[in-house]
Motif scaffolding. Structure first.
Motif, PDB file in Angstrom:
ATOM      1  N   PHE A  95       1.963   4.349  75.476  1.00  0.00           N
ATOM      2  CA  PHE A  95       1.111   5.441  74.984  1.00  0.00           C
ATOM      3  C   PHE A  95       1.673   6.754  75.497  1.00  0.00           C
ATOM      4  N   ALA A  96       1.594   7.784  74.672  1.00  0.00           N
ATOM      5  CA  ALA A  96       1.995   9.120  75.120  1.00  0.00           C
ATOM      6  C   ALA A  96       1.186  10.183  74.397  1.00  0.00           C
ATOM      7  N   ILE A 141       7.231   6.915  72.126  1.00  0.00           N
ATOM      8  CA  ILE A 141       7.646   8.262  71.703  1.00  0.00           C
ATOM      9  C   ILE A 141       8.741   8.157  70.662  1.00  0.00           C
ATOM     10  N   LEU A 142       9.713   7.293  70.920  1.00  0.00           N
ATOM     11  CA  LEU A 142      10.826   7.133  69.994  1.00  0.00           C
ATOM     12  C   LEU A 142      10.389   6.438  68.711  1.00  0.00           C
ATOM     13  N   ASP A 143       9.274   5.732  68.752  1.00  0.00           N
ATOM     14  CA  ASP A 143       8.780   5.040  67.563  1.00  0.00           C
ATOM     15  C   ASP A 143       7.851   5.914  66.732  1.00  0.00           C
ATOM     16  N   ARG A 195       9.052  23.610  71.296  1.00  0.00           N
ATOM     17  CA  ARG A 195       9.216  23.526  72.740  1.00  0.00           C
ATOM     18  C   ARG A 195       8.103  22.660  73.323  1.00  0.00           C
ATOM     19  N   VAL A 196       8.502  21.603  74.033  1.00  0.00           N
ATOM     20  CA  VAL A 196       7.551  20.703  74.669  1.00  0.00           C
ATOM     21  C   VAL A 196       7.018  21.359  75.929  1.00  0.00           C
ATOM     22  N   ASP A 216      13.292  15.810  75.038  1.00  0.00           N
ATOM     23  CA  ASP A 216      12.427  16.620  75.910  1.00  0.00           C
ATOM     24  C   ASP A 216      11.113  15.900  76.194  1.00  0.00           C
ATOM     25  N   MET A 217      10.572  15.227  75.191  1.00  0.00           N
ATOM     26  CA  MET A 217       9.323  14.494  75.373  1.00  0.00           C
ATOM     27  C   MET A 217       9.496  13.312  76.324  1.00  0.00           C
ATOM     28  N   ARG A 218      10.632  12.664  76.237  1.00  0.00           N
ATOM     29  CA  ARG A 218      10.879  11.460  77.035  1.00  0.00           C
ATOM     30  C   ARG A 218      11.376  11.777  78.445  1.00  0.00           C
TER      31      ARG A 218
END
Length: 436
Positions: free
Chosen positions: A269-270, A221-223, A242-243, A388-390
């Motif tokens: 993977f995400a 996600i951060l990449d 907004r996630v 928020d995603m993580r």
């Protein structure tokens, strides 16, 4: 032109990792060659060799990079060397590229913020690994400071002008309906194309074969998704993102062990779902995919097997625009305007060499008007969305639980999964709903 008429342009690149080796070094070498008769280009790469010199697998590559940059006239300073450190502290430059590990970005930038005169600082994506560090950076610069720039090379690859954005908006009927981003690679032991291009990649695990375990230890996600959010800024308002849902997992299949997990602790993977408002105020449905060890996307066709990097935006009139963000391959590095019936109405080129586009515009003095980067405020907002995603992934890890797994490819044993098959895995799913 006489020597006293030649203008000097000075650059410092912080770090000699992958992005410096593969991106900044070739771009600056090309700029130096292109302007040799009109501008004096002085380039200095800086690094601390203590981070790699005792790593038997990494040290030869870093030394080769140092030899290479010296070969075309750049300087190298090793901060672990007292004489080099003294020279580094006295350096004066016009532009700095911060290409160190993301968790050090603010710390490195702070060194240059104290300089007088202060250079223009470009910070590689993401702005930081830690949101509080980004806040600290904001506290040291004036609001919307155009001398500190968050840089993302996928944004530079698109580099859309205002007239192009206006044409796209008109083609899509004045607003967006959907926004879909793919940042998927295989690079597993079953990816013969990758293995042919990288003969030293002897491990089955995609991240392990890339020798990027440390660089990607905080997860994909951060990449991958900083790219997505930097592109979203062209079409919508970052403050409205907004996630709504997250799914994530880790691949198995490392070092000929089909059940061995990736060596990174976070997700490989995400899939994320989110909503945002476009510039016309329409609510847009967004979805992004990022990961390693994924064979491709069936819906996109075989052109994107092993390497699916693209953005597709759909208008409220049913038309869409597909931006192929790959650096090479058939159909790559172009935008396609697609009618409701699926036929391509028009295309235009993107910038295949994003870093050359960056340094060229710096030399021309147009990098601000070309909107090639984002301000730190936008960079901080991207970090907030990434947080928020993580969040659900970090919660699971904090509780001592493992992420679900999926099988990546292993040479001679199994293929990686297509995205569609991976998402139908049932037990694989991790989801979190925000707001019920």
């Amino acid at each position: 032109m006489t020597s006293d008429q030649i203008q000097t342009l000075r650059f410092v690149v912080e770090g000699i990792g992958d992005v410096s080796e593969k991106r900044y070094a070739p771009a600056l070498e090309q700029l130096k060659n292109d302007l040799q008769n009109t501008r004096q280009i002085i380039v200095t790469f800086t690094d601390d060799s203590r981070h790699w010199r005792d790593d038997s697998s990494l040290a030869p590559r870093r030394r080769a990079t140092i030899d290479q940059i010296k070969g075309w006239g750049a300087d190298y300073l090793d901060k672990s060397n007292s004489d080099d450190l003294k020279t580094y502290r006295n350096l004066q430059t016009d532009f700095v590229f911060v290409a160190t590990p993301d968790r050090t970005h603010t710390e490195v930038a702070e060194t240059w913020l104290k300089k007088d005169p202060r250079p223009v600082i470009f910070i590689e994506k993401p702005l930081e690994a830690d949101l509080n560090a980004a806040r600290r950076l904001l506290g040291q610069i004036r609001p919307y400071d155009d001398r500190v720039i968050a840089f993302d090379h996928y944004r530079a690859r698109m580099l859309l002008s205002k007239s192009q954005l206006d044409d796209i908006e008109k083609f899509l009927g004045g607003g967006l309906k959907r926004f879909t981003f793919y940042f998927l690679e295989d690079h597993s032991g079953a990816d013969t194309n990758y293995l042919q291009k990288n003969p030293l990649a002897t491990r089955n695990g995609p991240i392990e074969s890339e020798q990027r375990v440390d660089a990607l230890k905080e997860g994909m996600i951060l990449d991958g998704f900083p790219h997505m959010l930097a592109l979203l800024d062209y079409f919508g308002r970052l403050e409205t993102v907004r996630v709504t849902r997250v799914r994530a997992g880790q691949y198995t299949g490392v070092d000929n062990d089909p059940d061995k997990r990736t060596e990174i602790d976070k997700e490989s993977f995400a899939e994320v779902e989110f909503v945002f408002a476009d510039h016309a105020g329409n609510l847009v449905e967004g979805r992004g995919y990022t990961g390693k060890g994924v064979r491709g996307v069936k819906a996109l066709g075989s052109d994107y097997d092993r390497d699916a990097k693209l953005l597709e935006i759909e208008g409220r009139n049913g038309k869409s625009v597909r931006f192929d963000l790959r650096g090479s391959g058939q159909k790559s590095c172009r935008a396609y305007l697609i009618d409701q019936d699926g036929s391509t109405k028009d295309t235009f080129s993107l910038h295949q060499k994003a870093y050359q586009a960056l340094v060229k515009r710096i030399a021309q003095g147009t990098y601000l008007e070309d909107n090639i980067g984002l301000n730190v405020e936008h960079g901080k907002r991207i970090l907030e969305v990434l947080g928020d995603m993580r969040y659900p992934i970090l919660e699971i890890k904090n509780q001592g639980q493992n992420l679900p797994t999926y099988p990546s490819g292993m040479q001679g044993q199994r293929e990686s999964l297509y995205l569609e098959d991976l998402l139908e895995g049932g037990a694989y799913e991790l989801s979190l709903l925000y707001g019920g």
